[in-house]
Design a protein around this motif. Structure first.
Motif, PDB file in Angstrom:
ATOM      1  N   ARG A   1      51.069  45.661 127.594  1.00  0.00           N
ATOM      2  CA  ARG A   1      52.155  44.737 127.939  1.00  0.00           C
ATOM      3  C   ARG A   1      52.298  43.650 126.878  1.00  0.00           C
ATOM      4  O   ARG A   1      53.395  43.360 126.403  1.00  0.00           O
ATOM      5  N   GLN A   2      51.168  43.066 126.478  1.00  0.00           N
ATOM      6  CA  GLN A   2      51.200  42.004 125.473  1.00  0.00           C
ATOM      7  C   GLN A   2      51.735  42.511 124.136  1.00  0.00           C
ATOM      8  O   GLN A   2      52.546  41.836 123.490  1.00  0.00           O
ATOM      9  N   ALA A   3      51.286  43.684 123.716  1.00  0.00           N
ATOM     10  CA  ALA A   3      51.731  44.238 122.433  1.00  0.00           C
ATOM     11  C   ALA A   3      53.219  44.572 122.470  1.00  0.00           C
ATOM     12  O   ALA A   3      53.947  44.294 121.508  1.00  0.00           O
ATOM     13  N   THR A   4      53.684  45.135 123.567  1.00  0.00           N
ATOM     14  CA  THR A   4      55.105  45.464 123.694  1.00  0.00           C
ATOM     15  C   THR A   4      55.960  44.200 123.619  1.00  0.00           C
ATOM     16  O   THR A   4      56.975  44.170 122.910  1.00  0.00           O
ATOM     17  N   GLU A   5      55.544  43.161 124.329  1.00  0.00           N
ATOM     18  CA  GLU A   5      56.274  41.893 124.290  1.00  0.00           C
ATOM     19  C   GLU A   5      56.246  41.280 122.896  1.00  0.00           C
ATOM     20  O   GLU A   5      57.253  40.747 122.427  1.00  0.00           O
ATOM     21  N   MET A   6      55.093  41.353 122.234  1.00  0.00           N
ATOM     22  CA  MET A   6      54.967  40.777 120.899  1.00  0.00           C
ATOM     23  C   MET A   6      55.879  41.494 119.908  1.00  0.00           C
ATOM     24  O   MET A   6      56.566  40.854 119.112  1.00  0.00           O
ATOM     25  N   VAL A   7      55.904  42.815 119.952  1.00  0.00           N
ATOM     26  CA  VAL A   7      56.754  43.591 119.040  1.00  0.00           C
ATOM     27  C   VAL A   7      58.222  43.257 119.292  1.00  0.00           C
ATOM     28  O   VAL A   7      58.990  43.040 118.351  1.00  0.00           O
ATOM     29  N   SER A   8      58.603  43.196 120.538  1.00  0.00           N
ATOM     30  CA  SER A   8      59.996  42.880 120.877  1.00  0.00           C
ATOM     31  C   SER A   8      60.378  41.486 120.380  1.00  0.00           C
ATOM     32  O   SER A   8      61.436  41.299 119.777  1.00  0.00           O
ATOM     33  N   SER A   9      59.526  40.518 120.622  1.00  0.00           N
ATOM     34  CA  SER A   9      59.789  39.147 120.205  1.00  0.00           C
ATOM     35  C   SER A   9      59.842  39.022 118.685  1.00  0.00           C
ATOM     36  O   SER A   9      60.760  38.395 118.133  1.00  0.00           O
ATOM     37  N   LEU A  10      58.868  39.602 118.005  1.00  0.00           N
ATOM     38  CA  LEU A  10      58.840  39.540 116.546  1.00  0.00           C
ATOM     39  C   LEU A  10      60.045  40.244 115.926  1.00  0.00           C
ATOM     40  O   LEU A  10      60.612  39.759 114.940  1.00  0.00           O
ATOM     41  N   THR A  11      60.441  41.359 116.499  1.00  0.00           N
ATOM     42  CA  THR A  11      61.598  42.095 115.993  1.00  0.00           C
ATOM     43  C   THR A  11      62.852  41.231 116.082  1.00  0.00           C
ATOM     44  O   THR A  11      63.624  41.138 115.115  1.00  0.00           O
ATOM     45  N   ALA A  12      63.047  40.586 117.198  1.00  0.00           N
ATOM     46  CA  ALA A  12      64.219  39.722 117.372  1.00  0.00           C
ATOM     47  C   ALA A  12      64.187  38.543 116.404  1.00  0.00           C
ATOM     48  O   ALA A  12      65.210  38.205 115.790  1.00  0.00           O
ATOM     49  N   GLN A  13      63.025  37.918 116.255  1.00  0.00           N
ATOM     50  CA  GLN A  13      62.906  36.773 115.346  1.00  0.00           C
ATOM     51  C   GLN A  13      63.169  37.172 113.894  1.00  0.00           C
ATOM     52  O   GLN A  13      63.878  36.479 113.170  1.00  0.00           O
ATOM     53  N   MET A  14      62.571  38.287 113.475  1.00  0.00           N
ATOM     54  CA  MET A  14      62.753  38.742 112.095  1.00  0.00           C
ATOM     55  C   MET A  14      64.202  39.144 111.830  1.00  0.00           C
ATOM     56  O   MET A  14      64.730  38.866 110.752  1.00  0.00           O
ATOM     57  N   ALA A  15      64.829  39.799 112.785  1.00  0.00           N
ATOM     58  CA  ALA A  15      66.220  40.215 112.617  1.00  0.00           C
ATOM     59  C   ALA A  15      67.111  38.982 112.448  1.00  0.00           C
ATOM     60  O   ALA A  15      67.999  38.962 111.584  1.00  0.00           O
ATOM     61  N   ARG A  16      66.873  37.944 113.265  1.00  0.00           N
ATOM     62  CA  ARG A  16      67.657  36.707 113.139  1.00  0.00           C
ATOM     63  C   ARG A  16      67.446  36.061 111.776  1.00  0.00           C
ATOM     64  O   ARG A  16      68.382  35.668 111.107  1.00  0.00           O
ATOM     65  N   SER A  17      66.186  35.957 111.367  1.00  0.00           N
ATOM     66  CA  SER A  17      65.885  35.270 110.109  1.00  0.00           C
ATOM     67  C   SER A  17      66.380  36.038 108.883  1.00  0.00           C
ATOM     68  O   SER A  17      66.666  35.435 107.850  1.00  0.00           O
ATOM     69  N   GLU A  18      66.504  37.355 108.996  1.00  0.00           N
ATOM     70  CA  GLU A  18      66.971  38.166 107.865  1.00  0.00           C
ATOM     71  C   GLU A  18      68.456  38.477 107.937  1.00  0.00           C
ATOM     72  O   GLU A  18      68.978  39.209 107.098  1.00  0.00           O
ATOM     73  N   GLY A  19      69.125  37.945 108.939  1.00  0.00           N
ATOM     74  CA  GLY A  19      70.568  38.123 109.041  1.00  0.00           C
ATOM     75  C   GLY A  19      71.017  39.509 109.472  1.00  0.00           C
ATOM     76  O   GLY A  19      72.134  39.923 109.159  1.00  0.00           O
ATOM     77  N   VAL A  20      70.172  40.224 110.185  1.00  0.00           N
ATOM     78  CA  VAL A  20      70.536  41.551 110.690  1.00  0.00           C
ATOM     79  C   VAL A  20      71.189  41.335 112.052  1.00  0.00           C
ATOM     80  O   VAL A  20      70.521  41.005 113.027  1.00  0.00           O
ATOM     81  N   THR A  21      72.517  41.506 112.104  1.00  0.00           N
ATOM     82  CA  THR A  21      73.280  41.183 113.308  1.00  0.00           C
ATOM     83  C   THR A  21      74.063  42.393 113.799  1.00  0.00           C
ATOM     84  O   THR A  21      74.130  43.437 113.135  1.00  0.00           O
ATOM     85  N   GLU A  22      74.696  42.221 114.953  1.00  0.00           N
ATOM     86  CA  GLU A  22      75.544  43.270 115.521  1.00  0.00           C
ATOM     87  C   GLU A  22      76.773  43.513 114.656  1.00  0.00           C
ATOM     88  O   GLU A  22      77.268  44.630 114.583  1.00  0.00           O
ATOM     89  N   SER A  23      77.270  42.454 114.002  1.00  0.00           N
ATOM     90  CA  SER A  23      78.424  42.654 113.117  1.00  0.00           C
ATOM     91  C   SER A  23      78.038  43.521 111.922  1.00  0.00           C
ATOM     92  O   SER A  23      78.843  44.316 111.430  1.00  0.00           O
ATOM     93  N   MET A  24      76.801  43.390 111.450  1.00  0.00           N
ATOM     94  CA  MET A  24      76.310  44.253 110.368  1.00  0.00           C
ATOM     95  C   MET A  24      76.251  45.697 110.858  1.00  0.00           C
ATOM     96  O   MET A  24      76.576  46.622 110.117  1.00  0.00           O
TER      97      MET A  24
END
Length: 119
Positions: free
Chosen positions: A66-89
């Motif tokens: 559970r912890q690892a799944t939550e961590m991966v999901s959270s990190l993925t969202a944070q990295m995508a935001r910081s790298e500008g990977v968006t739905e418009s892309m």
């Protein structure tokens, strides 16, 4: 709470009556729980056996999963935001979006496995 140990005599030998604690329900393990179980079995057999014999192994593995799944999901969202990977892309350049998200997901999984699974 102390438990008394009882023995069963078979022939000339006495064997301890050992039982595992009752498991209330079967909890399914995900990818990260199975990875941690394999790691414990191979690299930390004393910890694996202690958790197994106390009846806490499954709960521990489910919690790690559970912890690892939550961590991966959270990190993925944070990295995508910081790298500008968006739905418009995703709408304009789908292949670039897929490549970027796969790369981000891989990095997030590597961080989670190092911190939670193999630790």
């Amino acid at each position: 709470m102390t438990q008394t140990l009882t023995y069963t005599t078979k022939g000339e030998y006495q064997y301890p009556d050992l039982t595992l604690p009752e498991q209330t329900e079967e909890m399914p393990l995900g990818k990260y729980g199975l990875m941690h179980k394999k790691y414990l079995k191979q690299s930390k057999p004393a910890t694996y056996n202690r958790l197994l014999l106390s009846g806490k192994l499954t709960a521990h593995l489910v919690e790690i999963d559970r912890q690892a799944t939550e961590m991966v999901s959270s990190l993925t969202a944070q990295m995508a935001r910081s790298e500008g990977v968006t739905e418009s892309m995703k709408a304009t350049d789908q292949m670039l979006w897929v490549q970027s998200m796969n790369n981000i997901r891989q990095r997030a999984e590597e961080i989670a496995t190092r911190q939670l699974i193999y630790n």
